[in-house]
Design a protein around this motif. Structure first.
Motif, PDB file in Angstrom:
ATOM      1  N   ASP A  21       0.837  -1.183  -0.043  1.00 22.35           N
ATOM      2  CA  ASP A  21      -0.095  -0.156   0.017  1.00 22.35           C
ATOM      3  C   ASP A  21       0.879   1.283   0.061  1.00 22.35           C
ATOM      4  N   ASP A  22       0.191   2.464  -0.291  1.00 29.48           N
ATOM      5  CA  ASP A  22       0.967   3.564  -0.282  1.00 29.48           C
ATOM      6  C   ASP A  22       0.666   4.524   0.963  1.00 29.48           C
ATOM      7  N   ARG A  23       0.163   3.828   2.027  1.00 34.00           N
ATOM      8  CA  ARG A  23      -0.176   4.592   3.125  1.00 34.00           C
ATOM      9  C   ARG A  23       0.737   4.266   4.218  1.00 34.00           C
ATOM     10  N   THR A  24       1.308   3.218   4.590  1.00 34.39           N
ATOM     11  CA  THR A  24       2.031   2.459   5.695  1.00 34.39           C
ATOM     12  C   THR A  24       3.392   2.515   5.158  1.00 34.39           C
ATOM     13  N   TYR A  25       4.363   3.308   5.848  1.00 33.68           N
ATOM     14  CA  TYR A  25       5.803   3.438   5.623  1.00 33.68           C
ATOM     15  C   TYR A  25       6.428   3.579   6.740  1.00 33.68           C
ATOM     16  N   VAL A  26       7.856   3.420   6.751  1.00 34.37           N
ATOM     17  CA  VAL A  26       8.845   3.591   7.601  1.00 34.37           C
ATOM     18  C   VAL A  26      10.022   4.581   7.128  1.00 34.37           C
ATOM     19  N   GLU A  27      10.660   5.417   7.969  1.00 32.97           N
ATOM     20  CA  GLU A  27      11.476   6.474   7.502  1.00 32.97           C
ATOM     21  C   GLU A  27      12.894   5.849   8.102  1.00 32.97           C
ATOM     22  N   PRO A  28      13.613   5.055   7.568  1.00 29.28           N
ATOM     23  CA  PRO A  28      14.952   4.540   7.964  1.00 29.28           C
ATOM     24  C   PRO A  28      15.737   5.687   8.054  1.00 29.28           C
ATOM     25  N   ASP A  29      16.907   5.981   9.080  1.00 27.19           N
ATOM     26  CA  ASP A  29      17.744   6.671   8.987  1.00 27.19           C
ATOM     27  C   ASP A  29      18.759   6.848   7.700  1.00 27.19           C
ATOM     28  N   ILE A  30      19.046   5.767   7.174  1.00 27.74           N
ATOM     29  CA  ILE A  30      19.827   5.661   5.935  1.00 27.74           C
ATOM     30  C   ILE A  30      19.317   4.345   5.296  1.00 27.74           C
TER      31      ILE A  30
END
Length: 120
Positions: A13-22
């Motif tokens: 899906d395009d709603r659930t995401y993570v934001e890794p540091d790199i």
């Protein structure tokens, strides 16, 4: 290579995401204007007091399940770098006095002894 804030959509899906540091993504077809669709090849998370549970437990499971090839947890408070090579089901542990080696990129290593870390 992309640094936070950068959205990584691990699921379909395009709603659930993570934001890794790199995040390192070697397949350009995974990239669009929103971020990365699918698993990056290599993810690095730098642990802060508020992210400890998320980085060590939740993201470890999510990244492994999604197909991330390698996951590094860099923990300045514990003077530790954990390198998870999911392709070979291996984990190596290093300190900030060591040179950490990648399991998926033969020529990649990072000498942490030359990096200054300040905890706030």
């Amino acid at each position: 290579m992309f640094s936070a804030p950068f959205a990584v959509f691990l699921n379909a899906d395009d709603r659930t995401y993570v934001e890794p540091d790199i995040s390192v993504i070697c397949s350009p077809d995974k990239l669009n204007e929103k971020g990365c669709n699918g698993a990056p090849d290599w993810v690095v998370e730098i642990v802060s007091p508020g992210s400890r549970h998320m980085d060590y437990m939740i993201k470890l499971f999510k990244y492994r399940s999604a197909g991330v090839r390698e996951y590094w947890i860099v923990d300045p408070a514990k003077n530790r770098i954990q390198v998870y090579n999911f392709e070979h089901d291996e984990m190596e542990e290093y300190t900030f006095a060591d040179t950490a080696k990648s399991g998926i990129y033969e020529d990649l290593s990072i000498d942490f002894s030359g990096i200054s870390v300040t905890l706030s």
